[in-house]
Design a protein around this motif. Sequence first.
Motif, mmCIF file in Angstrom:
data_model
loop_
_atom_site.group_PDB
_atom_site.id
_atom_site.type_symbol
_atom_site.label_atom_id
_atom_site.label_comp_id
_atom_site.label_asym_id
_atom_site.label_seq_id
_atom_site.Cartn_x
_atom_site.Cartn_y
_atom_site.Cartn_z
ATOM 1 N N ASP A 130 0.828 -1.199 0.000
ATOM 2 C CA ASP A 130 0.000 0.000 0.000
ATOM 3 C C ASP A 130 0.866 1.254 0.000
ATOM 4 O O ASP A 130 2.020 1.233 0.408
ATOM 5 C CB ASP A 130 -0.915 0.003 1.225
ATOM 6 C CG ASP A 130 -1.947 -1.106 1.171
ATOM 7 O OD1 ASP A 130 -2.230 -1.603 0.071
ATOM 8 O OD2 ASP A 130 -2.469 -1.465 2.237
ATOM 9 N N TYR A 132 0.810 5.415 1.236
ATOM 10 C CA TYR A 132 0.188 6.216 2.284
ATOM 11 C C TYR A 132 0.359 7.705 2.002
ATOM 12 O O TYR A 132 1.386 8.128 1.482
ATOM 13 C CB TYR A 132 0.826 5.899 3.639
ATOM 14 C CG TYR A 132 0.639 4.460 4.052
ATOM 15 C CD1 TYR A 132 -0.414 4.100 4.886
ATOM 16 C CD2 TYR A 132 1.507 3.478 3.604
ATOM 17 C CE1 TYR A 132 -0.594 2.781 5.269
ATOM 18 C CE2 TYR A 132 1.332 2.151 3.987
ATOM 19 C CZ TYR A 132 0.281 1.809 4.806
ATOM 20 O OH TYR A 132 0.104 0.503 5.178
ATOM 21 N N THR A 157 2.906 -0.481 9.497
ATOM 22 C CA THR A 157 2.025 -0.763 8.352
ATOM 23 C C THR A 157 1.049 -1.912 8.620
ATOM 24 O O THR A 157 0.057 -2.038 7.910
ATOM 25 C CB THR A 157 2.840 -1.078 7.088
ATOM 26 O OG1 THR A 157 3.767 -2.130 7.389
ATOM 27 C CG2 THR A 157 3.590 0.149 6.609
ATOM 28 N N THR A 160 -3.984 -0.204 11.528
ATOM 29 C CA THR A 160 -4.962 0.594 10.793
ATOM 30 C C THR A 160 -4.431 2.009 10.615
ATOM 31 O O THR A 160 -3.562 2.443 11.388
ATOM 32 C CB THR A 160 -6.303 0.665 11.556
ATOM 33 O OG1 THR A 160 -6.080 1.385 12.785
ATOM 34 C CG2 THR A 160 -6.864 -0.726 11.840
ATOM 35 N N PRO A 161 -4.933 2.760 9.625
ATOM 36 C CA PRO A 161 -4.508 4.158 9.478
ATOM 37 C C PRO A 161 -4.718 4.978 10.758
ATOM 38 O O PRO A 161 -3.911 5.856 11.067
ATOM 39 C CB PRO A 161 -5.380 4.673 8.330
ATOM 40 C CG PRO A 161 -5.625 3.452 7.498
ATOM 41 C CD PRO A 161 -5.784 2.332 8.507
ATOM 42 N N ARG A 185 -4.616 5.504 3.456
ATOM 43 C CA ARG A 185 -3.971 4.357 2.825
ATOM 44 C C ARG A 185 -4.580 4.152 1.445
ATOM 45 O O ARG A 185 -5.795 4.049 1.303
ATOM 46 C CB ARG A 185 -4.168 3.103 3.666
ATOM 47 C CG ARG A 185 -3.492 1.880 3.050
ATOM 48 C CD ARG A 185 -3.757 0.606 3.808
ATOM 49 N NE ARG A 185 -3.709 0.841 5.238
ATOM 50 C CZ ARG A 185 -3.766 -0.120 6.140
ATOM 51 N NH1 ARG A 185 -3.871 -1.363 5.800
ATOM 52 N NH2 ARG A 185 -3.749 0.169 7.421
ATOM 53 N N SER A 187 -4.723 1.479 -1.416
ATOM 54 C CA SER A 187 -4.426 0.061 -1.597
ATOM 55 C C SER A 187 -3.949 -0.205 -3.011
ATOM 56 O O SER A 187 -4.551 0.225 -3.985
ATOM 57 C CB SER A 187 -5.668 -0.780 -1.307
ATOM 58 O OG SER A 187 -5.372 -2.136 -1.495
#
Length: 198
Positions: A130, A132, A157, A160-161, A185, A187
């Motif tokens: 992912d 960010y 990572t 969760t954000p 994030r 994906s």
Amino acid sequence: RAAVDAERVPVDVSERHRPSNASERKRLEECGAVIYKGQRLGHPKWNAALINLGVSRAIGDLFFKDEQHCAGACSGLSCAPFIVSYPLSLCALPCACTPDLPPAPSPASSPSSTAFTSSPLQLCSSTQSDIYIILATDGFWDTVSGEGAAAVLGRNTHRTPHRISEALTRSACGSRDNVTVLVVRLSCAPPLQAPPAL
């Protein structure tokens, strides 16, 4: 302010608006703003040595904007957004692109909203990890470098954000300003394939 690619390389995607920036200084000087020690925005009415800001654009700080506090003088502090738009290219397969960001465009001298569209922002994810985006206040970025933020993010990572945002906020505990961090994030996982028909 920063996007972090799969290899944890930070890329600045916005400009920091400070009185020390040449483009912002020009805008401030044209409206008669007080620039304290060449780096900070001084209050137009009160002692600039006691009341000053490190930024030249802000949503809050009403005592720099309200008529009753400024007595009609221009403080130079603007809430008009500076918008840079980058078409985003997420490379989910091995590729030759690099996270090379063109130089940030200069804002217009007008305090009104400024918008630019720049070259595509290439963020590589050759490992299909992912990508960010870290959105944070100046209180965070004054204390934590892009590389430092990328390192904290890299260790978190698996979270969760929301939890990554908390970890980044804790990394700025030495800041003397308010700190707010939001992590987005993106994906890069390949789309799910429909199961084969029986």
